[in-house]
Write an enzyme that holds these catalytic residues in place. Structure first.
Site, short mmCIF file in Angstrom:
data_model
loop_
_atom_site.label_atom_id
_atom_site.label_comp_id
_atom_site.label_asym_id
_atom_site.label_seq_id
_atom_site.Cartn_x
_atom_site.Cartn_y
_atom_site.Cartn_z
N ARG A 75 8.20 -10.32 5.24
CA ARG A 75 8.06 -9.48 6.44
C ARG A 75 9.42 -9.26 7.10
O ARG A 75 9.70 -8.18 7.61
CB ARG A 75 7.09 -10.13 7.42
CG ARG A 75 6.68 -9.18 8.54
CD ARG A 75 5.66 -9.78 9.48
NE ARG A 75 5.35 -8.81 10.54
CZ ARG A 75 4.77 -9.13 11.68
NH1 ARG A 75 4.41 -10.39 11.92
NH2 ARG A 75 4.52 -8.21 12.60
N HIS A 79 11.25 -5.68 8.27
CA HIS A 79 11.53 -5.39 9.68
C HIS A 79 13.03 -5.30 9.95
O HIS A 79 13.44 -4.68 10.93
CB HIS A 79 10.89 -6.44 10.57
CG HIS A 79 9.41 -6.25 10.74
ND1 HIS A 79 8.83 -5.88 11.92
CD2 HIS A 79 8.40 -6.35 9.84
CE1 HIS A 79 7.52 -5.76 11.77
NE2 HIS A 79 7.24 -6.06 10.51
N ASN A 109 7.42 -6.32 16.39
CA ASN A 109 7.75 -7.58 15.72
C ASN A 109 6.87 -8.73 16.19
O ASN A 109 7.19 -9.90 15.94
CB ASN A 109 9.23 -7.91 15.94
CG ASN A 109 10.14 -6.91 15.25
OD1 ASN A 109 9.82 -6.40 14.18
ND2 ASN A 109 11.28 -6.61 15.86
N HIS A 207 0.67 -6.39 1.89
CA HIS A 207 -0.49 -6.82 2.68
C HIS A 207 -1.43 -7.69 1.85
O HIS A 207 -2.48 -8.10 2.35
CB HIS A 207 -1.24 -5.61 3.23
CG HIS A 207 -0.47 -4.85 4.27
ND1 HIS A 207 -0.89 -3.64 4.79
CD2 HIS A 207 0.70 -5.12 4.89
CE1 HIS A 207 -0.02 -3.21 5.69
NE2 HIS A 207 0.95 -4.08 5.76
N ASP A 265 -0.39 -10.04 -5.47
CA ASP A 265 -0.98 -9.44 -6.66
C ASP A 265 -1.73 -8.15 -6.30
O ASP A 265 -1.71 -7.71 -5.16
CB ASP A 265 -1.92 -10.44 -7.35
CG ASP A 265 -3.07 -10.89 -6.44
OD1 ASP A 265 -3.25 -10.30 -5.35
OD2 ASP A 265 -3.79 -11.84 -6.82
#
Length: 338
Positions: A75, A79, A109, A207, A265
């Site tokens: 992440r 960002h 954030n 995600h 995956d």
């Protein structure tokens, strides 16, 4: 001998040779300058030969101790790099003396964590090679190594990024799509930094790991569930997020992927095809005619997902970096050098 075949006078010939020599010198200098300012594989091979090994060792230790750090690094690179440059601006704390407002305080954030462990990695690097390896490269390499620990693909990644001396807090909300933004917004934003549709679909596959706070989910659940959600899944999410107004301080969240929550995956794509996309943008991937075929291909072929993910992440990691004599090499990733 024709009129055009007359030999040059000595003075003209000398002048021509001098001009040609100067042109060659200029081209060499330009090539040198360009080469010095570009990212490259094994950038630290001479200045800090064990840099990548040290970072990987620390990333592995932190993963074994905390697990979620690998997701945090994934992440963090997003960002950091999508906001103007891959330059570790996301790591800067508010510093009134130097007029820096931290990007960490932006609502975009919200929920990001484990920044302190970037400095854990940085300290190990500083012990081996003081003032040599940038925090920006640590962010990128930690993400690369974290992705592998999460079952994702290994990538050869270029290095040589330098750290910014400024924060971009004022533009974070404009440059990072809202969690409930449309697919069109996400596609446009990634396209602006050179990532195509297949690459964007692949990056949204991040995600597949981690979790999402209920504050970013309730719009799809209340007052009535989004009709594109599988009813049983909607009920499950309402159980995880029992109120339409969750307290930001409460640890209320749902796993991005309930099947393989800590494996990067293609289960994510299978989920969205079964109407179990967590965010609005996830579910839109299936209904949009430009992305739906890509989703189906990634759901059927994990190797294809990994291939496209690697390609897109490397493009993201090379977005407008500071190089050469730009920026600095921070000693502490949270603050600019004095």
């Amino acid at each position: 001998m024709g009129i055009d075949d007359k030999p040059l006078s000595p003075s003209k010939e000398t002048a021509q040779c001098t001009s040609l020599f100067l042109l060659m010198v200029l081209l060499v200098l330009l090539q040198f300058h360009s080469g010095a300012s570009e990212l490259q594989l094994n950038y630290y091979s001479t200045s800090c030969p064990n840099a990548e090994a040290i970072i990987k060792d620390q990333v592995t230790k932190l993963y074994n101790e905390h697990g979620n750090t690998a997701v945090s690094w994934l992440r963090t690179i997003f960002h950091d790099c999508i906001v103007k440059s891959c330059d570790a601006s996301i790591l800067l704390d508010t510093d009134k003396i130097h007029g820096i407002e931290s990007e960490k305080d932006s609502t975009r954030n919200f929920g990001m964590r484990n920044f302190k462990y970037i400095n854990t990695i940085k300290k190990s690097i500083e012990n081996a090679c003081p003032s040599t390896v940038s925090c920006a490269d640590i962010v990128s390499l930690a993400a690369r190594d974290g992705i592998e620990l999460l079952g994702g693909p290994y990538m050869e990644m270029k290095t040589g990024r330098r750290d910014t001396r400024e924060s971009y807090a004022s533009v974070v909300e404009a440059l990072i799509p809202d969690p409930n933004a449309s697919l069109a917004t996400a596609l446009s934003r990634f396209q602006s930094i050179g990532i195509d549709t297949a690459g964007t679909v692949a990056l949204l596959g991040a995600h597949s790991v981690g979790r999402t706070h209920c504050v970013n989910l309730v719009a799809r659940l209340y007052p009535t569930p989004d009709p594109t959600l599988d009813p049983a899944y909607a009920s499950y999410l309402k159980g995880r997020c029992p109120t339409p107004n969750p307290d930001l301080k409460d640890v209320l969240y749902a796993r991005n992927d309930g099947e393989t929550p800590m494996i990067l995956d293609n289960m994510y794509y299978k989920n969205v095809m079964n109407h179990k996309g967590l965010l609005h943008v996830d579910q839109e991937l299936v209904s949009d005619p430009t992305t739906s075929p890509i989703v189906k291909k990634m759901a059927a072929d994990n190797s294809y997902f990994h291939e496209q993910f690697s390609r897109a992440l490397l493009l993201l990691s090379e977005n407008n970096p500071l190089t050469g004599d730009q920026g600095e090499i921070r000693k502490d990733c949270s603050y600019i050098n004095s």
